[in-house]
Enzyme design. Structure first.
Site, PDB file in Angstrom:
ATOM      1  N   TRP A  88       0.817  -1.206   0.000  1.00 48.59           N
ATOM      2  CA  TRP A  88       0.000   0.000   0.000  1.00 48.59           C
ATOM      3  C   TRP A  88       0.849   1.253   0.000  1.00 48.59           C
ATOM      4  O   TRP A  88       0.528   2.236  -0.698  1.00 48.59           O
ATOM      5  CB  TRP A  88      -0.983  -0.026   1.172  1.00 48.59           C
ATOM      6  CG  TRP A  88      -1.825  -1.259   1.124  1.00 48.59           C
ATOM      7  CD1 TRP A  88      -1.811  -2.314   1.991  1.00 48.59           C
ATOM      8  CD2 TRP A  88      -2.765  -1.608   0.101  1.00 48.59           C
ATOM      9  NE1 TRP A  88      -2.686  -3.284   1.583  1.00 48.59           N
ATOM     10  CE2 TRP A  88      -3.290  -2.886   0.433  1.00 48.59           C
ATOM     11  CE3 TRP A  88      -3.219  -0.962  -1.048  1.00 48.59           C
ATOM     12  CZ2 TRP A  88      -4.244  -3.530  -0.363  1.00 48.59           C
ATOM     13  CZ3 TRP A  88      -4.169  -1.599  -1.836  1.00 48.59           C
ATOM     14  CH2 TRP A  88      -4.667  -2.857  -1.494  1.00 48.59           C
ATOM     15  N   ASP A 115      -1.477   6.824   6.541  1.00 53.03           N
ATOM     16  CA  ASP A 115      -2.536   5.927   6.096  1.00 53.03           C
ATOM     17  C   ASP A 115      -2.806   4.956   7.241  1.00 53.03           C
ATOM     18  O   ASP A 115      -1.993   4.087   7.545  1.00 53.03           O
ATOM     19  CB  ASP A 115      -2.068   5.175   4.847  1.00 53.03           C
ATOM     20  CG  ASP A 115      -3.070   4.125   4.377  1.00 53.03           C
ATOM     21  OD1 ASP A 115      -4.111   3.946   5.020  1.00 53.03           O
ATOM     22  OD2 ASP A 115      -2.779   3.464   3.343  1.00 53.03           O
ATOM     23  N   LYS A 122     -11.741  -1.687   6.876  1.00 56.97           N
ATOM     24  CA  LYS A 122     -10.811  -2.501   7.651  1.00 56.97           C
ATOM     25  C   LYS A 122     -11.176  -2.556   9.128  1.00 56.97           C
ATOM     26  O   LYS A 122     -10.917  -3.563   9.787  1.00 56.97           O
ATOM     27  CB  LYS A 122      -9.388  -1.941   7.525  1.00 56.97           C
ATOM     28  CG  LYS A 122      -8.825  -1.939   6.109  1.00 56.97           C
ATOM     29  CD  LYS A 122      -8.536  -3.346   5.620  1.00 56.97           C
ATOM     30  CE  LYS A 122      -7.827  -3.311   4.278  1.00 56.97           C
ATOM     31  NZ  LYS A 122      -7.536  -4.645   3.767  1.00 56.97           N
TER      32      LYS A 122
END
Length: 355
Positions: free
Chosen positions: A101, A168, A192
């Site tokens: 990511w 993030d 998530k």
């Protein structure tokens, strides 16, 4: 049979949240209308949005000067929006690369200026968090990914920098106590640890915006969304509502201090078994292990068929590891009950008895 949902995302949500959300789809607030068919401009939904944003600030203990947004496009769009809104014309940003990511975020940022990857754990398949690095000076911002779902690593300490700090937090937001004011911008996909896929939480310090020297398309400009109270375009009504319910559930539970204790207990049980049981190996370095995503492999792949049969038989779901790592990944997000973690541990012990 009860299912034990260890999926990395979309993730497990509290049962009471799912029940309330299901009711709202049929009849929202006694209106005899569905939540997903009322106007997002109605006072009923405006109240939902305001409550959701207020709960974020309360749970994270954010002072005045931060705006909370519920946007769309997932963290993947934030990879782009972060750079668009914070990197100056002919500017430079610094990134720590800890996996897939952050690597994608780096790729997007390179479209807007110079990017320096000043620390990386790629040399060991991202199984650790880099340390003992020097943060370059003169950066517009520094970007980190707090928790890495694929590899099961998590930052315990964040970079000290005079530049803006961007994080993030898609896979560990609301899971542990931090000084959230150390960050100038936080973003997190809801799916998530907060709600269903379809909305993205963005928390940004107001004073850092509007200083890039570039013209930003309105839809990609954080200031557009701030001025419109997260309703510059039609928001993702259902995901925002479910996120609000989840945040209220967390508050009622005792907030982040309470959930952190539960998360630490769940992780301790599972990591202890991985370290004790000779049939399994942990993937991430011990000091960098995630409280959210526990990654492990079999010491002998010949045992895979037997292990898979055992966990399937008890209703365990979603623990296959990511293709880039293999093995197994047990995602133990906020709503995962400790009883489900114990079921997995029991299966691991059962395999040991049968081998």
């Amino acid at each position: 049979m009860k299912k034990h949902n260890f999926s990395a995302g979309p993730c497990i949500l509290p049962q009471e949240v799912l029940k309330k959300a299901a009711d709202a789809v049929i009849n929202f607030n006694g209106l005899n209308l569905s939540l997903i068919e009322i106007s997002h401009r109605s006072k009923e939904f405006v109240e939902v949005m305001e409550n959701a944003r207020s709960l974020v600030k309360e749970l994270l203990n954010l002072p005045e000067g931060y705006s909370v947004l519920f946007l769309q496009g997932g963290a993947s769009l934030e990879f782009l929006m972060t750079a668009y809104n914070l990197m100056k014309v002919d500017g430079k940003a610094g990134y720590i690369d800890t996996g897939a990511w952050s690597s994608k975020a780096i790729k997007e940022a390179k479209l807007f200026g110079d990017v320096e990857v000043f620390a990386s754990s790629k040399d060991k398949t991202f199984n650790y968090i880099p340390k003992n690095y020097s943060v370059p000076s003169g950066l517009d911002y520094v970007h980190v990914t707090s928790n890495n779902t694929i590899y099961g690593t998590q930052f315990k300490e964040f970079p000290k920098t005079d530049s803006l700090l961007v994080c993030d937090m898609s896979s560990d937001i609301f899971s542990r106590q931090l000084d959230f004011t150390q960050f100038d911008l936080i973003y997190a996909g809801a799916q998530k640890n907060m709600g269903p896929a379809g909305t993205t939480l963005v928390i940004v310090k107001d004073e850092i915006l509007g200083k890039t020297g570039r013209t930003i398309p309105a839809m990609l400009d954080y200031q557009s969304h701030i001025k419109s109270d997260s309703m510059f375009n039609t928001p993702a009504v259902f995901p925002v509502y479910v996120s609000m319910l989840t945040l209220q559930w967390l508050k009622d539970l005792g907030g982040i201090p309470a959930i952190e204790k539960l998360n630490e207990a769940k992780a301790a049980i599972l990591y202890a078994e991985i370290d004790r049981n000779p049939l399994f190996n942990g993937f991430a370095e011990k000091e960098d292990r995630s409280l959210m995503n526990v990654t492990f492999t079999l010491a002998n792949e010949d045992h895979k068929e037997a292990f898979d049969k055992l966990w399937n038989a008890v209703g365990i779901s979603g623990i296959k590891g990511h293709r880039s790592v293999g093995g197994y990944r047990a995602s133990i997000y906020n709503a995962m009950p400790i009883e489900s973690v114990q079921v997995l541990v029991d299966v691991m012990q059962q395999l040991e008895k049968e081998i």
